[in-house]
Design a protein around this motif. Structure first.
Motif, PDB file in Angstrom:
ATOM      1  N   UNK A  53       7.047  -1.870  40.261  1.00  0.00           N
ATOM      2  CA  UNK A  53       7.855  -2.395  41.333  1.00  0.00           C
ATOM      3  C   UNK A  53       9.404  -2.325  41.035  1.00  0.00           C
ATOM      4  N   UNK A  54      10.231  -1.517  41.906  1.00  0.00           N
ATOM      5  CA  UNK A  54      11.643  -1.336  41.955  1.00  0.00           C
ATOM      6  C   UNK A  54      12.393  -1.554  43.060  1.00  0.00           C
ATOM      7  N   UNK A  55      13.566  -1.949  42.811  1.00  0.00           N
ATOM      8  CA  UNK A  55      14.469  -1.928  44.084  1.00  0.00           C
ATOM      9  C   UNK A  55      15.519  -1.110  43.651  1.00  0.00           C
ATOM     10  N   UNK A  56      16.003  -0.133  44.618  1.00  0.00           N
ATOM     11  CA  UNK A  56      17.225   0.745  44.511  1.00  0.00           C
ATOM     12  C   UNK A  56      17.906   0.735  45.839  1.00  0.00           C
ATOM     13  N   UNK A  57      19.134   0.359  45.565  1.00  0.00           N
ATOM     14  CA  UNK A  57      20.171   0.100  46.765  1.00  0.00           C
ATOM     15  C   UNK A  57      21.073   1.145  46.930  1.00  0.00           C
ATOM     16  N   UNK A  58      21.168   2.043  48.254  1.00  0.00           N
ATOM     17  CA  UNK A  58      21.964   2.942  48.274  1.00  0.00           C
ATOM     18  C   UNK A  58      23.509   2.622  48.527  1.00  0.00           C
ATOM     19  N   UNK A  59      24.210   2.420  47.265  1.00  0.00           N
ATOM     20  CA  UNK A  59      25.431   1.945  47.323  1.00  0.00           C
ATOM     21  C   UNK A  59      26.400   3.173  47.746  1.00  0.00           C
ATOM     22  N   UNK A  60      26.064   4.214  46.992  1.00  0.00           N
ATOM     23  CA  UNK A  60      27.176   5.217  47.050  1.00  0.00           C
ATOM     24  C   UNK A  60      27.935   5.231  46.008  1.00  0.00           C
ATOM     25  N   UNK A  61      28.659   6.462  45.601  1.00  0.00           N
ATOM     26  CA  UNK A  61      29.470   6.413  44.477  1.00  0.00           C
ATOM     27  C   UNK A  61      30.785   5.814  44.494  1.00  0.00           C
ATOM     28  N   UNK A  62      31.458   5.688  45.865  1.00  0.00           N
ATOM     29  CA  UNK A  62      32.457   5.100  45.945  1.00  0.00           C
ATOM     30  C   UNK A  62      32.377   3.491  45.682  1.00  0.00           C
ATOM     31  N   UNK A  63      31.423   3.015  46.297  1.00  0.00           N
ATOM     32  CA  UNK A  63      31.003   1.373  46.090  1.00  0.00           C
ATOM     33  C   UNK A  63      30.521   1.075  44.613  1.00  0.00           C
ATOM     34  N   UNK A  64      29.878   2.213  43.976  1.00  0.00           N
ATOM     35  CA  UNK A  64      29.562   1.660  42.578  1.00  0.00           C
ATOM     36  C   UNK A  64      30.768   1.766  41.768  1.00  0.00           C
ATOM     37  N   UNK A 102      22.759   8.043  47.632  1.00  0.00           N
ATOM     38  CA  UNK A 102      22.578   7.925  46.150  1.00  0.00           C
ATOM     39  C   UNK A 102      22.206   6.373  45.926  1.00  0.00           C
ATOM     40  N   UNK A 103      21.148   6.254  45.385  1.00  0.00           N
ATOM     41  CA  UNK A 103      20.542   4.785  45.244  1.00  0.00           C
ATOM     42  C   UNK A 103      20.370   4.576  43.649  1.00  0.00           C
ATOM     43  N   UNK A 104      20.703   3.247  43.251  1.00  0.00           N
ATOM     44  CA  UNK A 104      20.554   2.937  41.855  1.00  0.00           C
ATOM     45  C   UNK A 104      19.760   1.594  41.727  1.00  0.00           C
ATOM     46  N   UNK A 105      19.141   1.369  40.576  1.00  0.00           N
ATOM     47  CA  UNK A 105      18.489   0.060  40.398  1.00  0.00           C
ATOM     48  C   UNK A 105      19.429  -1.208  40.378  1.00  0.00           C
TER      49      UNK A 105
END
Lengths: 403, 403
Positions: free
Chosen positions: B253-264, B232-235
């Motif tokens: 242009x976007x940047x999405x980081x795959x932080x994962x739910x736990x890290x978020x 899962x990636x978010x802006x």
């Protein structure tokens, strides 16, 4: 009665404000690690029975004993965080005075099996010294806030007046308090909340004894009265589970706290990162306790009363067999509306609800209605005069039949 | 080429280890606020081109300029956290040397509408000085790590060689790294991760310009290659969104980081409590920055390599019209397996992947293949020699047709 109040934080200053309306004591001397805070609490009530002893280190039993002697106090009222229970408890014993606290000596988890077996339990260090208090003929009344405290009084009341056999004593605590202007603002000491919620919860079962579970276990939605409504509750380590089985016969004793999902997520995250730790870390050359940093980042809950709305409920859900031999369930509870406690006392609901109970207890001790020697929990003493006096203070309790 | 490497943390020491295998420079002088760490990094590689200049305060531009002069360096390689971009950038300009960093000057949110409008953007302070660099004929190569850095090289490659028109340049970063023995152990600087993730994400649209959203917006599950799978990636606020539109024509242009739910969830909780703050709080008489306390509670990500398993992927998802006029989607990516980077270099995958790119870039600058004056992003320069040299370093990139 001459009371030394150690701790002029949220609960300590609410204790002073409530006590100021009562005539049962002759003097109340306030002290705190922050001397200015002690001065402010003593002068805020505008009552010449109150004075400040300035600053003290609650961890220094000798210094506290010296204050007891200097001010000729016969009661030590402990209103600081539970790290300081043991030095204050020892100071009171050494000083020959009555001791009252609202939280018991801290637990230490089982070194190998923290989530299934108990290690050093809440209050163990205090009860280990019970013989010395008995021998001295002195009373230590422990766990005498609202929870533990009033909840334990409810347990005694249920056993004496409502049930012939108790299956479960289930403390259930919930609120619908909101703080305007803050994303996240706990209404009680975050230091203590972290301690309670991240330690392995303890459960008592008659057949099994005391045991622990992982944090946040056995989630359940409990319906709280007076408009608070349903709140998700989870097992939390709390004194009642250790106190009630000493004096009240029950098949099971639990404590579940209505933390709500958001609060649980924050606590889990703090634990993941290690910010719940109390041992210091080194940050750019200075040593700080991460948990103290968490507390420093949050607003002081005692100062949020005028931005808070809602009610807080402390209570005991009892299931078992009624006096008539039929199955019975009741929820015995005490609700404080923040709007009321702010208007009447200028203190927010959660600290007010904690503080009123030791004032009631000390009034019963001053009158000789409550008396004893040794280390006693509230359920060791008669519940009826306590509940009646609490009602006389303008803060009645309630009972919901059917649980 | 004589390089002053400022910063001997995880990325700085990986930079040294990678550079040590290449012949393009004559000297590499290491400095850090912790002089012992600089010494250790310089000596670890066993190469007599390396030396330590001991301790320096990266916030002191004069002190850094003095080191550049003392060691006759012609490149300042910035490998410290982005708080120190501006003093190092100024020191390099004053010293007449080439400047390279891996993160740009920090943003400041819009004072009234932080979640819809930009305030001071990432890199704005650097680009404001572009005229001075141009006038001096000096090169500042900014955002030259992996993201920003390699992702920007991919953007230039897509524009030059794969697409006739680009709808969206979407950086997508994800990993399946796990750290044995830790509940929670970020594989990259938590200070920088908090900065990136809690600042309002910035998005570019050709028709609208730059705008921001609330944190963690537009969640999407992206399928990462080479066995990493869906994450899962978010802006997230990131330099690419500011850099790419300067040199590459794209609709979005976007940047999405795959932080994962736990890290978020952890980041949200830190923010709720205010532990992401960098301004100091007073804790029992000492002043500390809460975010520094968070970092001090967590293990040093640079030292976790031998407990880590898994791969990390940096890449750019490009959608638009191919050279043949047909709709096209590709994902250009670079994957590093931690097992490989630890075995080959003794550095964990995330810091190794960040550090290899500025080494490749400096080798191109040393050869004269990459040259220019002013403040340039990686997409201002030819992508093919960069990608070829990266492959020659033993770390090839990949392309997945279809996005």
């Amino acid at each position: 009665m001459r009371i030394l109040l150690v701790g002029a934080g949220g609960v300590g200053s609410a204790f002073a404000a409530i006590a100021a309306r009562r005539g049962f004591f002759e003097a109340l001397v306030v002290t705190d690690y922050d001397g200015a805070r002690a001065d402010a609490t003593a002068s805020a009530v505008g009552d010449d029975r109150f004075s400040s002893a300035g600053s003290v280190d609650a961890g220094d039993a000798d210094a506290v004993a010296a204050l007891l002697a200097e001010h000729r106090c016969d009661v030590l009222m402990n209103a600081v965080d539970p790290r300081f229970v043991m030095p204050l408890f020892r100071a009171a014993l050494a000083g020959g005075v009555t001791y009252v606290d609202m939280a018991m000596s801290l637990s230490h988890p089982h070194p190998e099996r923290p989530h299934s077996e108990t290690g050093v339990k809440l209050g163990d260090e205090q009860f280990a010294m019970a013989g010395e208090w008995e021998a001295a003929g002195q009373l230590a009344l422990v766990g005498m806030g609202v929870e533990p405290g009033l909840s334990d009084v409810f347990a005694r009341y249920a056993a004496d007046h409502l049930f012939s056999a108790i299956d479960e004593l289930g403390v259930r605590d919930g609120a619908n308090l909101e703080v305007e202007g803050y994303d996240f603002a706990p209404s009680f000491s975050i230091w203590t909340t972290i301690e309670e919620c991240l330690n392995p919860p303890v459960v008592y079962e008659k057949a099994r004894g005391f045991f622990t579970t992982p944090p946040f276990s056995e989630p359940e939605v409990f319906e709280f009265p007076e408009g608070i409504g349903p709140v998700e509750c989870v097992n939390v380590e709390h004194e009642e589970v250790l106190l009630m089985p000493r004096w009240v016969d029950a098949g099971r004793v639990t404590f579940k706290y209505g933390l709500g999902t958001e609060f649980i997520d924050v606590l889990k995250a703090l634990h993941k990162v290690g910010l719940d730790r109390t041992d210091p870390v080194t940050v750019k050359g200075v040593q700080v306790s991460p948990r103290d940093v968490v507390a420093a980042c949050l607003p002081d809950p005692a100062r949020l009363g005028d931005r808070m709305t809602g009610k807080t409920c402390a209570g005991l859900w009892v299931t078992g067999t009624g006096k008539d031999g039929e199955p019975r369930q009741v929820y015995l509870y005490h609700v404080v509306d923040n709007e009321w406690s702010m208007r009447e006392y200028g203190h927010q609901a959660v600290v007010w609800q904690t503080a009123v109970n030791p004032v009631v207890a000390l009034e019963l001790v001053a009158a000789g209605t409550w008396a004893g020697a040794g280390v006693l929990g509230p359920e060791a003493l008669d519940s009826v005069p306590f509940l009646d006096l609490l009602t006389e203070y303008g803060s009645p309790w309630g009972m919901r039949e059917g649980g």
